[in-house]
Design a protein around this motif. Sequence first.
Motif, short mmCIF file in Angstrom:
data_model
loop_
_atom_site.label_atom_id
_atom_site.label_comp_id
_atom_site.label_asym_id
_atom_site.label_seq_id
_atom_site.Cartn_x
_atom_site.Cartn_y
_atom_site.Cartn_z
N UNK A 61 3.91 22.49 12.89
CA UNK A 61 3.40 22.12 11.57
C UNK A 61 4.58 21.95 10.61
N UNK A 62 4.47 20.92 9.80
CA UNK A 62 5.51 20.73 8.79
C UNK A 62 4.93 19.92 7.63
N UNK A 63 5.43 20.17 6.43
CA UNK A 63 5.03 19.37 5.27
C UNK A 63 5.84 18.09 5.18
N UNK A 64 6.85 18.02 6.02
CA UNK A 64 7.74 16.86 6.00
C UNK A 64 7.35 15.93 7.15
N UNK A 65 6.75 14.80 6.77
CA UNK A 65 6.25 13.88 7.80
C UNK A 65 7.38 13.31 8.65
N UNK A 95 8.27 15.50 11.50
CA UNK A 95 7.28 15.44 12.58
C UNK A 95 7.44 14.17 13.40
N UNK A 96 7.82 13.09 12.72
CA UNK A 96 8.04 11.83 13.44
C UNK A 96 9.20 11.98 14.42
N UNK A 98 1.32 19.39 19.81
CA UNK A 98 0.39 18.97 18.77
C UNK A 98 1.11 19.13 17.43
N UNK A 99 1.39 18.03 16.80
CA UNK A 99 2.08 18.08 15.50
C UNK A 99 1.04 18.04 14.39
N UNK A 100 1.16 18.98 13.47
CA UNK A 100 0.20 19.04 12.36
C UNK A 100 0.96 18.82 11.05
N UNK A 101 0.55 17.78 10.34
CA UNK A 101 1.17 17.47 9.05
C UNK A 101 0.37 18.21 7.97
N UNK A 102 0.92 19.32 7.51
CA UNK A 102 0.17 20.13 6.54
C UNK A 102 1.10 21.13 5.87
#
Length: 134
Positions: free
Chosen positions: A1-5, A8-9, A25-29
Amino acid sequence: MDVNEGRLRILGETAKSHQVAGLITAIYSDLRVFAETKEVKYDKLLLDAPCSGIGVLSKLNMPGGFLIYSTCSIDPEENQGRVEAFLLRHPEFSVDPVDRLVPSSFVTSQGVFLSNPVKHSLDGAFAARLVRAL
Ligand SMILES: C[S@@+](CC[C@H](N)C(=O)[O-])C[C@H]1O[C@@H](n2cnc3c(N)ncnc32)[C@H](O)[C@@H]1O
């Protein structure tokens, strides 16, 4: 999980290049929002929290140079605790007392700056001035 898109990319691209994309599983949050709003439970969690980078920053310090470690926390573990751990790993650094730089009521017995909401009616903050030996 990360707030930085973007992070995650990059994670996705790296996982793909190592043929493990299906395992991730990457979670953008924002973790704080996620934890409050989702009912999921995990048996293992690893928090790789944002930090000051003090460990690598020290490499940039020239002999005789200063390194200021500062936080907006009054938690001793995040402040003096981190400084002491750093000094154990980096004996080439020592605390340069700030008593000649700031009013004495802000200087701790360790020679670092600490503002306290109760004592000073200010936000809490910490700063240690470290100097690298010549
Ligand atoms: C030390 S980095 C670690 C990133 C990743 N583990 C890595 O090795 O590339 C800390 C990460 O926490 C993320 N972050 C900061 N605050 C966050 C929050 N409230 N919720 C989710 N992620 C957060 C930042 O965007 C940053 O990517």
